[in-house]
Design a protein around this motif. Sequence first.
Motif, mmCIF file in Angstrom:
data_model
loop_
_atom_site.group_PDB
_atom_site.id
_atom_site.type_symbol
_atom_site.label_atom_id
_atom_site.label_comp_id
_atom_site.label_asym_id
_atom_site.label_seq_id
_atom_site.Cartn_x
_atom_site.Cartn_y
_atom_site.Cartn_z
ATOM 1 N N GLN A 126 55.093 34.072 37.594
ATOM 2 C CA GLN A 126 53.829 34.651 37.145
ATOM 3 C C GLN A 126 52.642 33.853 37.684
ATOM 4 O OE1 GLN A 126 54.383 34.612 32.908
ATOM 5 N NE2 GLN A 126 55.366 36.628 32.868
ATOM 6 N N GLU A 177 52.211 34.707 41.315
ATOM 7 C CA GLU A 177 51.583 36.029 41.457
ATOM 8 C C GLU A 177 50.089 35.947 41.157
ATOM 9 O OE1 GLU A 177 53.838 38.379 38.777
ATOM 10 O OE2 GLU A 177 55.498 38.729 40.191
ATOM 11 N N GLY A 178 49.738 35.129 40.137
ATOM 12 C CA GLY A 178 48.325 34.957 39.808
ATOM 13 C C GLY A 178 47.557 34.302 40.944
ATOM 14 N N ARG A 179 48.163 33.278 41.557
ATOM 15 C CA ARG A 179 47.507 32.619 42.695
ATOM 16 C C ARG A 179 47.330 33.588 43.862
ATOM 17 N NH1 ARG A 179 50.318 27.921 40.785
ATOM 18 N NH2 ARG A 179 52.235 28.571 41.833
ATOM 19 N N ALA A 180 48.337 34.437 44.058
ATOM 20 C CA ALA A 180 48.240 35.422 45.147
ATOM 21 C C ALA A 180 47.116 36.418 44.873
ATOM 22 C CB ALA A 180 49.569 36.150 45.305
ATOM 23 N N ASP A 181 46.995 36.844 43.605
ATOM 24 C CA ASP A 181 45.920 37.774 43.248
ATOM 25 C C ASP A 181 44.543 37.136 43.432
ATOM 26 O OD1 ASP A 181 47.761 39.709 42.614
ATOM 27 O OD2 ASP A 181 47.793 39.243 40.462
ATOM 28 N N ARG A 182 44.456 35.830 43.130
ATOM 29 C CA ARG A 182 43.177 35.127 43.240
ATOM 30 C C ARG A 182 42.804 34.806 44.686
ATOM 31 N NH1 ARG A 182 40.988 31.755 39.293
ATOM 32 N NH2 ARG A 182 40.857 30.109 40.854
ATOM 33 N N ALA A 212 42.606 36.346 47.464
ATOM 34 C CA ALA A 212 41.693 37.214 48.226
ATOM 35 C C ALA A 212 40.241 36.907 47.894
ATOM 36 C CB ALA A 212 42.023 38.677 47.951
ATOM 37 N N TRP A 213 39.908 36.902 46.587
ATOM 38 C CA TRP A 213 38.504 36.692 46.248
ATOM 39 C C TRP A 213 38.087 35.229 46.297
ATOM 40 C CZ3 TRP A 213 37.592 33.681 41.998
ATOM 41 C CH2 TRP A 213 38.565 33.660 40.976
ATOM 42 N N VAL A 265 33.641 39.375 39.564
ATOM 43 C CA VAL A 265 34.602 38.274 39.423
ATOM 44 C C VAL A 265 33.879 37.001 38.992
ATOM 45 C CG1 VAL A 265 36.232 36.802 40.658
ATOM 46 C CG2 VAL A 265 36.208 39.253 41.099
ATOM 47 N N THR A 285 34.898 34.955 35.696
ATOM 48 C CA THR A 285 35.433 33.603 35.861
ATOM 49 C C THR A 285 34.412 32.549 35.447
ATOM 50 O OG1 THR A 285 36.688 34.447 37.759
ATOM 51 C CG2 THR A 285 36.587 32.067 37.496
#
Length: 300
Positions: free
Chosen positions: A76, A79-84, A86-87, A108, A112
């Motif tokens: 998890q 996956e969170g690092r991968a989602d982050r 891009a931005w 964002v 954040t």
Amino acid sequence: MAVGERDPITGHMTTGHEWNGIKELHTPVPKPVWFFLIVFTVFGVVWTLFMPSWPYGTGYFKGWLGIDQKQTVAKQLEEGRADRAAWTARIEKEDFAAIKADTDLMGVVRETGHALFGDNCAACHGTGGKGNMGYPNIVAAPMLWGDAPETIAETITVGINGADPNTRVSEMLAFGRNQMLDRPAIQQVITYVRSLSGLEERSEANAAAIDAGQEIFAANCVSCHGDDAKGKMDMGAPNLTDHFWIYGSSRDAIYQTVFHGRQGHMPSWGLRLSPLDIKILALYLTDLREQQHAAVGNGT
């Protein structure tokens, strides 16, 4: 122990036990109880076999399904690092103006930045950034070193009177404690300063004190606060003509400031937060300030 007999009132057989004339009924366990006991026993056995359960020696039984919560959490997080990614890459690479012009990125930043501000800044500046006694209002008051996002990021990074070698330095001298001004002179300069922000109107009763205070101010204070008392950003000296007062605007509060001096402290967040976090915070604060100024301009 007597032979069991049927109780004439309930119709149940007795066990043959009797104490002081009280006979014990032989009542079977209700069928629903048996049902739930069996169901949950079977469930417990199945759960024990399929899921991680009993510990042993140097480990534990991992279950037939091989479920590992540590691996699940690690997945998890990945996956969170991968989602982050891009931005975060865009915020790190693009300049402040480009980010502010991008609606999606600013969404964002607001989300954040709100979390970062709550975790690191709200304890001093308040949840809305409007300050507390001894801590400035950073959404409405003029910033001591300027309110451009690059400048705010620099201030957050190095701090004020902080641990960073390049920290911003700001100090109000102790004019009374160090015997640079006597008490009557301090009272006169207080009257003059309060008149600048409309806290005291010039009258026949205080005209002499204001004039004397102006002379004292010119001799002792203009090097930091300027001839017009509107402060100097290069020195981090505040504007004394507006209605923002970090330590209070009463005569007593100003007396304490002039007599004992002030040396505020802001941590050098560059030693604790990443450059990305600091950039997000600078953008978040800039956005809060723009919203506040727009609201004041609209009279809301």
